[in-house]
Scaffold this active site. Sequence first.
Site, PDB file in Angstrom:
ATOM      1  N   ARG A  34       1.681  10.266 -11.238  1.00  0.00           N
ATOM      2  CA  ARG A  34       2.252   9.205 -11.437  1.00  0.00           C
ATOM      3  C   ARG A  34       3.227   8.539  -9.917  1.00  0.00           C
ATOM      4  O   ARG A  34       4.402   9.639  -9.782  1.00  0.00           O
ATOM      5  CB  ARG A  34       3.435   9.656 -12.997  1.00  0.00           C
ATOM      6  CG  ARG A  34       2.931   9.730 -14.207  1.00  0.00           C
ATOM      7  CD  ARG A  34       3.721   9.639 -15.256  1.00  0.00           C
ATOM      8  NE  ARG A  34       2.764  10.468 -16.135  1.00  0.00           N
ATOM      9  CZ  ARG A  34       3.176  10.351 -17.526  1.00  0.00           C
ATOM     10  NH1 ARG A  34       4.469  10.115 -17.188  1.00  0.00           N
ATOM     11  NH2 ARG A  34       2.238  11.240 -18.102  1.00  0.00           N
ATOM     12  N   ASP A  35       3.468   7.820 -10.440  1.00  0.00           N
ATOM     13  CA  ASP A  35       4.388   7.192  -9.082  1.00  0.00           C
ATOM     14  C   ASP A  35       6.137   7.082  -9.596  1.00  0.00           C
ATOM     15  O   ASP A  35       6.084   7.071 -10.734  1.00  0.00           O
ATOM     16  CB  ASP A  35       4.132   5.448  -9.106  1.00  0.00           C
ATOM     17  CG  ASP A  35       5.220   4.681  -7.922  1.00  0.00           C
ATOM     18  OD1 ASP A  35       3.741   4.029  -6.656  1.00  0.00           O
ATOM     19  OD2 ASP A  35       5.850   4.697  -7.999  1.00  0.00           O
ATOM     20  N   ILE A  36       6.581   7.368  -8.639  1.00  0.00           N
ATOM     21  CA  ILE A  36       8.033   7.923  -8.986  1.00  0.00           C
ATOM     22  C   ILE A  36       8.929   6.402  -9.428  1.00  0.00           C
ATOM     23  O   ILE A  36       9.975   6.253 -10.020  1.00  0.00           O
ATOM     24  CB  ILE A  36       9.126   8.373  -7.865  1.00  0.00           C
ATOM     25  CG1 ILE A  36       9.826   9.257  -8.063  1.00  0.00           C
ATOM     26  CG2 ILE A  36       9.085   7.914  -6.670  1.00  0.00           C
ATOM     27  CD1 ILE A  36      10.720   9.875  -7.163  1.00  0.00           C
ATOM     28  N   HIS A 110      -3.626   6.683   0.116  1.00  0.00           N
ATOM     29  CA  HIS A 110      -3.475   6.670  -1.867  1.00  0.00           C
ATOM     30  C   HIS A 110      -3.417   5.146  -2.188  1.00  0.00           C
ATOM     31  O   HIS A 110      -3.838   3.775  -1.245  1.00  0.00           O
ATOM     32  CB  HIS A 110      -1.627   6.662  -1.823  1.00  0.00           C
ATOM     33  CG  HIS A 110      -0.887   5.963  -0.983  1.00  0.00           C
ATOM     34  ND1 HIS A 110      -0.636   6.151   0.404  1.00  0.00           N
ATOM     35  CD2 HIS A 110      -0.211   4.722  -2.174  1.00  0.00           C
ATOM     36  CE1 HIS A 110       0.289   4.443   0.581  1.00  0.00           C
ATOM     37  NE2 HIS A 110       0.120   3.849  -0.765  1.00  0.00           N
TER      38      HIS A 110
HETATM   39  P1  AMP Z   1       2.898   1.706  -0.499  1.00  0.00           P
HETATM   40  O1  AMP Z   1       3.803   1.075  -0.661  1.00  0.00           O
HETATM   41  O2  AMP Z   1       1.520   1.691  -1.322  1.00  0.00           O
HETATM   42  O3  AMP Z   1       2.604   3.178   0.640  1.00  0.00           O
HETATM   43  O4  AMP Z   1       3.384   2.964  -1.951  1.00  0.00           O
HETATM   44  C1  AMP Z   1       3.682   3.842  -1.979  1.00  0.00           C
HETATM   45  C2  AMP Z   1       4.196   4.437  -3.631  1.00  0.00           C
HETATM   46  O5  AMP Z   1       4.664   6.057  -3.354  1.00  0.00           O
HETATM   47  C3  AMP Z   1       5.511   3.336  -3.559  1.00  0.00           C
HETATM   48  O6  AMP Z   1       4.679   3.057  -5.020  1.00  0.00           O
HETATM   49  C4  AMP Z   1       6.190   5.037  -4.303  1.00  0.00           C
HETATM   50  O7  AMP Z   1       7.412   4.856  -5.467  1.00  0.00           O
HETATM   51  C5  AMP Z   1       5.982   5.728  -3.961  1.00  0.00           C
HETATM   52  N1  AMP Z   1       6.204   7.420  -4.220  1.00  0.00           N
HETATM   53  C6  AMP Z   1       7.539   7.542  -3.237  1.00  0.00           C
HETATM   54  N2  AMP Z   1       7.336   9.051  -2.845  1.00  0.00           N
HETATM   55  C7  AMP Z   1       7.484   8.999  -4.434  1.00  0.00           C
HETATM   56  C8  AMP Z   1       6.744  10.717  -4.907  1.00  0.00           C
HETATM   57  N3  AMP Z   1       7.804  11.844  -4.335  1.00  0.00           N
HETATM   58  N4  AMP Z   1       6.071  10.785  -5.924  1.00  0.00           N
HETATM   59  C9  AMP Z   1       5.049  10.007  -6.264  1.00  0.00           C
HETATM   60  N5  AMP Z   1       5.404   8.856  -5.647  1.00  0.00           N
HETATM   61  C10 AMP Z   1       6.267   8.735  -5.158  1.00  0.00           C
END
Ligand code: AMP
Length: 127
Positions: A34-36, A110
């Site tokens: 899950r996204d944080i 991702h």
């Molecule tokens: P992007 O902008 O496509 O690189 O998205 C990166 C995503 O990673 C963002 O939606 C963040 O909220 C998410 N993210 C960052 N750190 C974590 C974490 N520790 N666990 C889960 N999601 C994360």
Amino acid sequence: MAYVYDPTNVFARILRGEIPCHRVLETEHSLAFRDIRPQAPVHVLVIPKGPYVTFDHFAAAASAAEIADFVAAVARAAAAAGVSPAEGGAGYRLLANAGPHSHQEVPHMHVHILGGRPLGPLLVPAA
Ligand code: AMP
């Protein structure tokens, strides 16, 4: 272009077990969690376990087995999150940022799975 993978990025740290994640599923070559900072009721990230920076890096350098595993993992994660139309869910959007114009924050390839509500237009119009 040569891709330089930064092994200190947050998803590499999740893969090494250095920081926790809320796991949705794990396969041989992929991990979904899950996204944080969720931007929809369902917001799941799917990553390959290998050191790939962007989608294009993954497509160019990953093995056929890794790519097949990843594609299947995305579909399985959507189903596990309850949004797969194939299983009666209301649908989802896949989103993959790559490089500065996309605002990619984490330099580990991702795909975002977003759903759980109507998502509106694909992009906010440019100002
Ligand atoms: P992007 O902008 O496509 O690189 O998205 C990166 C995503 O990673 C963002 O939606 C963040 O909220 C998410 N993210 C960052 N750190 C974590 C974490 N520790 N666990 C889960 N999601 C994360």
